[in-house]
Design a protein around this motif. Structure first.
Motif, PDB file in Angstrom:
ATOM      1  N   HIS A  18       4.987   9.167  -8.437  1.00  0.00           N
ATOM      2  CA  HIS A  18       3.971   8.117  -8.482  1.00  0.00           C
ATOM      3  C   HIS A  18       4.004   7.338  -9.794  1.00  0.00           C
ATOM      4  CE1 HIS A  18       2.444  10.074  -4.894  1.00  0.00           C
ATOM      5  NE2 HIS A  18       2.454  11.217  -5.557  1.00  0.00           N
ATOM      6  N   GLU A  19       5.164   7.313 -10.423  1.00  0.00           N
ATOM      7  CA  GLU A  19       5.302   6.605 -11.690  1.00  0.00           C
ATOM      8  C   GLU A  19       5.498   5.104 -11.442  1.00  0.00           C
ATOM      9  OE1 GLU A  19       4.871   8.043 -14.556  1.00  0.00           O
ATOM     10  OE2 GLU A  19       4.672  10.043 -13.661  1.00  0.00           O
ATOM     11  N   THR A  20       5.309   4.329 -12.507  1.00  0.00           N
ATOM     12  CA  THR A  20       5.438   2.876 -12.407  1.00  0.00           C
ATOM     13  C   THR A  20       6.829   2.460 -11.963  1.00  0.00           C
ATOM     14  OG1 THR A  20       3.769   2.554 -14.114  1.00  0.00           O
ATOM     15  CG2 THR A  20       5.244   0.706 -13.671  1.00  0.00           C
ATOM     16  N   TRP A  21       7.857   3.133 -12.485  1.00  0.00           N
ATOM     17  CA  TRP A  21       9.227   2.750 -12.146  1.00  0.00           C
ATOM     18  C   TRP A  21       9.495   2.947 -10.651  1.00  0.00           C
ATOM     19  CZ3 TRP A  21      12.890   5.888  -9.929  1.00  0.00           C
ATOM     20  CH2 TRP A  21      12.620   7.271  -9.935  1.00  0.00           C
ATOM     21  N   ALA A  22       8.890   3.962 -10.033  1.00  0.00           N
ATOM     22  CA  ALA A  22       9.069   4.194  -8.599  1.00  0.00           C
ATOM     23  C   ALA A  22       8.435   3.059  -7.799  1.00  0.00           C
ATOM     24  CB  ALA A  22       8.455   5.535  -8.204  1.00  0.00           C
ATOM     25  N   ARG A  23       7.258   2.618  -8.209  1.00  0.00           N
ATOM     26  CA  ARG A  23       6.605   1.501  -7.528  1.00  0.00           C
ATOM     27  C   ARG A  23       7.431   0.229  -7.659  1.00  0.00           C
ATOM     28  NH1 ARG A  23       1.887   3.911  -9.782  1.00  0.00           N
ATOM     29  NH2 ARG A  23       1.822   2.388 -11.474  1.00  0.00           N
ATOM     30  N   PHE A  24       8.053   0.048  -8.810  1.00  0.00           N
ATOM     31  CA  PHE A  24       8.894  -1.143  -9.014  1.00  0.00           C
ATOM     32  C   PHE A  24      10.038  -1.176  -8.007  1.00  0.00           C
ATOM     33  CE2 PHE A  24      12.838  -2.830 -10.795  1.00  0.00           C
ATOM     34  CZ  PHE A  24      12.467  -4.150 -11.045  1.00  0.00           C
ATOM     35  N   PHE A  25      10.711  -0.055  -7.813  1.00  0.00           N
ATOM     36  CA  PHE A  25      11.832  -0.005  -6.872  1.00  0.00           C
ATOM     37  C   PHE A  25      11.349  -0.277  -5.443  1.00  0.00           C
ATOM     38  CE2 PHE A  25      14.298   2.185 -10.196  1.00  0.00           C
ATOM     39  CZ  PHE A  25      15.527   1.565 -10.009  1.00  0.00           C
ATOM     40  N   LYS A  26      10.194   0.254  -5.085  1.00  0.00           N
ATOM     41  CA  LYS A  26       9.686   0.054  -3.727  1.00  0.00           C
ATOM     42  C   LYS A  26       9.215  -1.375  -3.514  1.00  0.00           C
ATOM     43  CE  LYS A  26       8.577   4.899  -3.079  1.00  0.00           C
ATOM     44  NZ  LYS A  26       7.535   5.939  -2.994  1.00  0.00           N
ATOM     45  N   LEU A  27       8.684  -2.000  -4.547  1.00  0.00           N
ATOM     46  CA  LEU A  27       8.302  -3.407  -4.439  1.00  0.00           C
ATOM     47  C   LEU A  27       9.539  -4.289  -4.302  1.00  0.00           C
ATOM     48  CD1 LEU A  27       5.420  -3.704  -7.050  1.00  0.00           C
ATOM     49  CD2 LEU A  27       5.230  -3.738  -4.564  1.00  0.00           C
ATOM     50  N   ALA A  28      10.573  -3.990  -5.071  1.00  0.00           N
ATOM     51  CA  ALA A  28      11.826  -4.742  -4.951  1.00  0.00           C
ATOM     52  C   ALA A  28      12.417  -4.565  -3.558  1.00  0.00           C
ATOM     53  CB  ALA A  28      12.821  -4.270  -6.014  1.00  0.00           C
ATOM     54  N   SER A  68       9.754   5.302   7.367  1.00  0.00           N
ATOM     55  CA  SER A  68       9.281   6.681   7.459  1.00  0.00           C
ATOM     56  C   SER A  68       9.369   7.370   6.105  1.00  0.00           C
ATOM     57  CB  SER A  68      10.112   7.457   8.499  1.00  0.00           C
ATOM     58  OG  SER A  68       9.920   6.942   9.798  1.00  0.00           O
ATOM     59  N   LEU A  69      10.434   7.087   5.359  1.00  0.00           N
ATOM     60  CA  LEU A  69      10.573   7.647   4.013  1.00  0.00           C
ATOM     61  C   LEU A  69       9.434   7.177   3.117  1.00  0.00           C
ATOM     62  CD1 LEU A  69      13.736   8.052   1.895  1.00  0.00           C
ATOM     63  CD2 LEU A  69      11.903   6.661   0.977  1.00  0.00           C
ATOM     64  N   LEU A  70       9.114   5.882   3.173  1.00  0.00           N
ATOM     65  CA  LEU A  70       8.018   5.358   2.368  1.00  0.00           C
ATOM     66  C   LEU A  70       6.697   6.038   2.739  1.00  0.00           C
ATOM     67  CD1 LEU A  70       8.701   1.500   2.322  1.00  0.00           C
ATOM     68  CD2 LEU A  70       9.175   3.148   0.502  1.00  0.00           C
ATOM     69  N   LYS A  71       6.480   6.226   4.027  1.00  0.00           N
ATOM     70  CA  LYS A  71       5.234   6.845   4.472  1.00  0.00           C
ATOM     71  C   LYS A  71       5.164   8.303   4.027  1.00  0.00           C
ATOM     72  CE  LYS A  71       5.685   5.514   8.804  1.00  0.00           C
ATOM     73  NZ  LYS A  71       5.404   5.244  10.247  1.00  0.00           N
ATOM     74  N   ARG A  72       6.275   9.007   4.057  1.00  0.00           N
ATOM     75  CA  ARG A  72       6.269  10.395   3.607  1.00  0.00           C
ATOM     76  C   ARG A  72       6.031  10.469   2.098  1.00  0.00           C
ATOM     77  NH1 ARG A  72       6.939  14.488   6.590  1.00  0.00           N
ATOM     78  NH2 ARG A  72       7.539  14.233   8.758  1.00  0.00           N
ATOM     79  N   HIS A  73       6.616   9.565   1.355  1.00  0.00           N
ATOM     80  CA  HIS A  73       6.352   9.530  -0.084  1.00  0.00           C
ATOM     81  C   HIS A  73       4.874   9.282  -0.351  1.00  0.00           C
ATOM     82  CE1 HIS A  73      10.722   8.525  -1.518  1.00  0.00           C
ATOM     83  NE2 HIS A  73      10.630   9.693  -0.939  1.00  0.00           N
ATOM     84  N   ALA A  74       4.265   8.406   0.471  1.00  0.00           N
ATOM     85  CA  ALA A  74       2.850   8.056   0.266  1.00  0.00           C
ATOM     86  C   ALA A  74       1.899   9.059   0.915  1.00  0.00           C
ATOM     87  CB  ALA A  74       2.582   6.660   0.823  1.00  0.00           C
ATOM     88  N   GLY A  75       2.439   9.928   1.770  1.00  0.00           N
ATOM     89  CA  GLY A  75       1.599  10.926   2.424  1.00  0.00           C
ATOM     90  C   GLY A  75       0.728  10.382   3.534  1.00  0.00           C
ATOM     91  N   LYS A 108       0.577   8.766   7.796  1.00  0.00           N
ATOM     92  CA  LYS A 108       1.260   8.809   9.092  1.00  0.00           C
ATOM     93  C   LYS A 108       1.694   7.426   9.553  1.00  0.00           C
ATOM     94  CE  LYS A 108       0.668  10.455  13.856  1.00  0.00           C
ATOM     95  NZ  LYS A 108       0.978   9.181  14.512  1.00  0.00           N
ATOM     96  N   ASP A 109       0.836   6.425   9.341  1.00  0.00           N
ATOM     97  CA  ASP A 109       1.109   5.053   9.771  1.00  0.00           C
ATOM     98  C   ASP A 109       0.926   4.111   8.593  1.00  0.00           C
ATOM     99  OD1 ASP A 109       1.546   5.657  12.564  1.00  0.00           O
ATOM    100  OD2 ASP A 109      -0.625   5.933  12.733  1.00  0.00           O
ATOM    101  N   SER A 110       1.556   2.943   8.680  1.00  0.00           N
ATOM    102  CA  SER A 110       1.397   1.951   7.614  1.00  0.00           C
ATOM    103  C   SER A 110       0.035   1.272   7.672  1.00  0.00           C
ATOM    104  CB  SER A 110       2.498   0.896   7.703  1.00  0.00           C
ATOM    105  OG  SER A 110       2.370   0.136   8.898  1.00  0.00           O
ATOM    106  N   GLU A 129       0.834  -1.210   0.000  1.00  0.00           N
ATOM    107  CA  GLU A 129       0.000   0.000   0.000  1.00  0.00           C
ATOM    108  C   GLU A 129       0.865   1.253   0.000  1.00  0.00           C
ATOM    109  OE1 GLU A 129      -3.864   1.846   2.378  1.00  0.00           O
ATOM    110  OE2 GLU A 129      -3.018  -0.091   2.956  1.00  0.00           O
ATOM    111  N   LEU A 130       1.973   1.231   0.759  1.00  0.00           N
ATOM    112  CA  LEU A 130       2.887   2.372   0.746  1.00  0.00           C
ATOM    113  C   LEU A 130       3.537   2.541  -0.626  1.00  0.00           C
ATOM    114  CD1 LEU A 130       4.686   2.032   4.214  1.00  0.00           C
ATOM    115  CD2 LEU A 130       2.739   3.468   3.603  1.00  0.00           C
ATOM    116  N   ALA A 131       3.685   1.433  -1.347  1.00  0.00           N
ATOM    117  CA  ALA A 131       4.231   1.486  -2.707  1.00  0.00           C
ATOM    118  C   ALA A 131       3.158   1.850  -3.732  1.00  0.00           C
ATOM    119  CB  ALA A 131       4.867   0.149  -3.071  1.00  0.00           C
ATOM    120  N   GLU A 132       1.969   2.156  -3.222  1.00  0.00           N
ATOM    121  CA  GLU A 132       0.849   2.620  -4.045  1.00  0.00           C
ATOM    122  C   GLU A 132       0.336   1.559  -5.014  1.00  0.00           C
ATOM    123  OE1 GLU A 132       0.977   7.138  -4.734  1.00  0.00           O
ATOM    124  OE2 GLU A 132       3.081   6.529  -4.875  1.00  0.00           O
TER     125      GLU A 132
END
Length: 283
Positions: free
Chosen positions: A111-121, A239-246, A248-250, A45-48
Motif C-alpha cells: 500500500h505504498e505510494t510507489w505501488a499506487r503510482f504503477f497502478k495509476l500508470a 482480478s489481480l488489482l481486486k485481490r491486492h485491494a481486497g 470482490k468487485d470493482s 479506487e482499486l489503486a487505493e
C-alpha cells in the motif's frame, strides 16, 4: 446470480449494439469516453486513491488527454487517426508487459505510494489506448461500425462462453487444473478454451457481415483468437488489482456484474489488439 446476470445483460446488450451500429463516430467516441472514464474511476479506487478530490483531478486529467487527442487529430480533410493508431500500439505493448505483472503477482501489492503510482500508470495505459482503438475501428471505412461490433462481440462471446463452459466442464478435462489460481481461483482451462472457441466463431461471423472475403477469414480467425486471449489477460489483471485491494468487485453499479470496470476489463485489452490486427492484415 446467473438469472440477475442474464437480465442485466439482456438490458445492456441491445442498447450497446444499437449505439454502435446507428450512432456516428463522434457520438460513439463521446459515449465510450463516459463509460471508460466510469471504469477508470473504479480503477482509481482499486489503486487505493481514497480522496474524492484526488480521484476527480485524475479523472479530469484523463478526460483532458482524450480531448487533446481528438483536437490534435483534426485535419483539412476531416480527422486523422494517426494518434489513435499510435495509442493503440502503446496499448498492445502495455498488455504484453501486463503478462509479466501477472507472472510476478506480488509486484506493487503493498500500500505504498510507489505501488499506487504503477497502478495509476497502468490505468492510463489500459483505458486511453482502448478508447483510441474503439474510435479508430468505428471511424475506419468501410463498415467501421460493424468491425467495432465484431471486436466487442468477440469479447462478449468469449466472456460468456468461458463462464458457462467453466461452470459445466471446469475440472473435467484438465483434472481440476486452474488457469491462474493465485489471481482468479475460479477460472479454469476448460473455460478458457470454451471462451476462445466462441470468440473465434463470433469473430468470423461478424467479419463476414462486415464484408471480409473468404480468403481473409483465416486472418480474421487469428486476430479474433489473439483478441479473445487478450481479453482474458485484461480480466485477470483486473482480478489481480481486486485481490491486492481486497475486494470482490470493482463496484456495484450493474446488478449481477459488479462495477463498470468488471464489464470492460476484457474490452480494454482486446480492442487495441483487434484494431492492430485488422490494420496489419488489411481486412
Amino acid at each position: 446470480m446467473t438469472k440477475t446476470r442474464l437480465l442485466a445483460a439482456l438490458i445492456m446488450a441491445p442498447i450497446a449494439i444499437a449505439a454502435i451500429l446507428f450512432l456516428s463516430t463522434p457520438w460513439i467516441v463521446a459515449l465510450a469516453a463516459v463509460v471508460f472514464l466510469a471504469g477508470l474511476w473504479e480503477w482509481f479506487e482499486l489503486a487505493e486513491i481514497e480522496d474524492t478530490l484526488a480521484r476527480t483531478v485524475l479523472l479530469v486529467a484523463h478526460l483532458a488527454l482524450m480531448v487533446a487527442i481528438v483536437w490534435a487529430s483534426r485535419s483539412a480533410s476531416g480527422y486523422s487517426f494517426v494518434l489513435f493508431q499510435l495509442a493503440s500500439v502503446i496499448g498492445v505493448v502495455w498488455w504484453l508487459l501486463a503478462l509479466l505483472w501477472l507472472r510476478h503477482y506480488d509486484f506493487a501489492s503493498n500500500h505504498e505510494t510507489w505501488a499506487r503510482f504503477f497502478k495509476l500508470a497502468a490505468g492510463a495505459l489500459a483505458v486511453i489506448p482502448a478508447w483510441c482503438a474503439l474510435a479508430w475501428l468505428h471511424g475506419t471505412e468501410p463498415n467501421g461500425h460493424i468491425w467495432l461490433f465484431t471486436a466487442l462481440a468477440v469479447v462478449w462471446a468469449a466472456d460468456s462462453a468461458a463462464y458457462f463452459a467453466g461452470r459445466h466442464f471446469g475440472g473435467t478435462v484438465f483434472k481440476g487444473r486452474k488457469l491462474a489460481p493465485r489471481v482468479s481461483p475460479n477460472k479454469t482451462i476448460e473455460g478458457l478454451l470454451g471462451g476462445v472457441i466462441a470468440g473465434v466463431l463470433v469473430g468470423i461471423g461478424g467479419s463476414l457481415l462486415a464484408g471480409a472475403s473468404a480468403a481473409q477469414v483465416p486472418l480474421v480467425a487469428l486476430v479474433a483468437l489473439v483478441a479473445a486471449l487478450a481479453s482474458v489477460v485484461g480480466d485477470l489483471y483486473e482480478s489481480l488489482l481486486k485481490r491486492h485491494a481486497g475486494v470482490k468487485d470493482s463496484g456495484h453499479l450493474i446488478p449481477g456484474h459488479g462495477g463498470v470496470l468488471d464489464r470492460i476489463d476484457g474490452v480494454l485489452a482486446a480492442l487495441p489488439v483487434f484494431a492492430m490486427g485488422k490494420a496489419m492484415f488489411g481486412f
